[in-house]
Design a protein around this motif. Structure first.
Motif: not given
Lengths: 156, 244
Positions: A27-31, A54-57, A62-65, B97-110
């Motif tokens: 839901x969050x990643x969609x927007x 926080x909104x990015x990470x 949540x997805x990984x968990x 946590x670091x995996x989530x940060x990395x995925x988030x930053x990569x996703x965000x950049x694209x």
């Protein structure tokens, strides 16, 4: 005494937590922007850059968990993260509820259920319901965490 | 295969202090290939069921070591090392946590619709116009919009989806999603004069829906259209500041 029912309950709870976390993450990643504005609406005493981070990470955490809980991978780490996340959600939504903020919690998208915009949707997205839901989920995650040791095989 | 060689094979099988299930099997296989005669003995020590299904790491099979040729001090030491091989919980959590940060930053950049970490929604250095290649829309910040709203006569348009508008919007704003059809846009704006001051906003700085809708309004003949570039995020931050 450990019964088959106990094991089944654990599996069911773990799957529920996993699916809810996955739903929340998608839901969050969609927007992501909407999630960021939802975070801003909580009026938390934090810098915008931190809320952006926080909104990015958070959705990915949540997805990984959620995936780890469903796939039964490193359950203790996943459950402890779930505990932390639900506890934070409960605190933040509880704070918003106490302050009387009339906001959407930004937790789950309900549009595919046809609930977005109607009274039921507003209730399910309200800070009060989100707080109660987070407390229940946190309790479930604590129960699962306490029953999962490093050496205990997890039923799949 | 003497005892020393066999120990070498087992060390090779176990590898370092930490190993995953996949590494475990790979290393075990490598040890068997190097020392075929050690296969039987390795199997005594490295049975798949000795893998912990929770942590996916190997625990040393003590029960099989009783009848084993390698039951000596060094193997017991190895057992201790293997137990240490189970990474501690905080480290595994940090890994997640670091995996989530990395995925988030990569996703965000694209993701062009994601909030940018380099932008500041309340920054005063926002350009005073935004160019879309086929036209330029003047931009305005929330204090200016607030003043115009206080004076009355301003139409504030939320360009996000109706669901997003329902979730949260600036008070007195109306919803006209940017993806609305031309006929729908005509219908929704038909009651306003072409000189009507209009401000359009969407979610935040990174969102371009407001500029796109503002341009469409300009093309319909509205002459006084502005884009609140900071969007809803700017409004929320400003309101938060004002309540401190």
């Amino acid at each position: 005494m450990k019964t088959a029912f106990n094991l089944d309950l654990r599996v069911i709870l773990r799957w529920i937590l996993g699916i809810l976390l996955l739903w929340a993450a998608l839901s969050k990643l969609a927007n992501v922007q909407e999630f960021y504005t939802s975070l801003l609406a909580y009026k938390l005493p934090s810098s915008p850059i931190l809320l952006k981070l926080v909104s990015i990470v958070l959705p990915w955490l949540e997805l990984l968990c959620g995936l780890m809980l469903i796939a039964s991978i490193d359950l203790r780490a996943a459950l402890l993260w779930a505990n932390i996340l639900f506890a934070i959600f409960a605190a933040i939504t509880g704070l918003a509820w106490a302050r009387g903020l009339n906001i959407s919690c930004g937790c789950l998208h309900l549009d595919f259920l046809g609930l977005e915009g109607n009274a039921m949707g507003h209730f399910l997205e309200s800070a009060a319901f989100a707080c109660v839901r987070a407390v229940i989920l946190c309790a479930a995650a604590v129960y699962l965490f306490k029953g999962t040791s490093e050496k205990t095989p997890a039923p799949v | 295969l003497n005892q020393r060689e066999a120990q070498g094979c087992i060390k090779l099988a176990l590898g370092g202090r930490r190993f995953t299930a996949a590494q475990y099997f790979f290393r075990e296989q490598a040890a068997v290939e190097r020392c075929p005669s050690a296969n039987h003995r390795l199997n005594r020590f490295c049975l798949p069921h000795d893998l912990d299904p929770v942590t996916k790491t190997a625990s040393y099979p003590v029960r099989n070591s009783i009848d084993c040729n390698f039951r000596d001090r060094s193997i017991l030491d190895m057992e201790g090392q293997t137990n240490k091989a189970v990474r501690s919980l905080p480290w595994r959590m940090l890994g997640i946590l670091f995996t989530a940060i990395a995925l988030g930053l990569v996703f965000n950049s694209f993701n062009p619709m994601a909030p940018s970490l380099s932008e500041n929604d309340s920054d005063s250095a926002v350009p005073n116009s935004v160019s879309l290649g086929i036209g330029t829309i003047p931009t305005v910040k929330w204090p200016g919009v607030k003043a115009l709203l206080a004076n009355g006569g301003l139409v504030l348009i939320d360009a996000r989806s109706f669901e997003s508008y329902e979730t949260n919007h600036i008070p007195s704003a109306i919803s006209i999603p940017a993806e609305i059809s031309d006929s729908g846009l005509n219908l929704k704006t038909s009651k306003y004069s072409r000189s009507q001051p209009i401000v359009v906003y969407c979610a935040s700085e990174s969102c371009h829906l407001s500029a796109a809708l503002a341009l469409r309004l300009r093309q319909l003949g509205f002459t006084n259209v502005q884009d609140m570039k900071g969007g809803l995020a700017e409004y929320l931050l400003a309101e938060q500041e004002s309540t401190k």
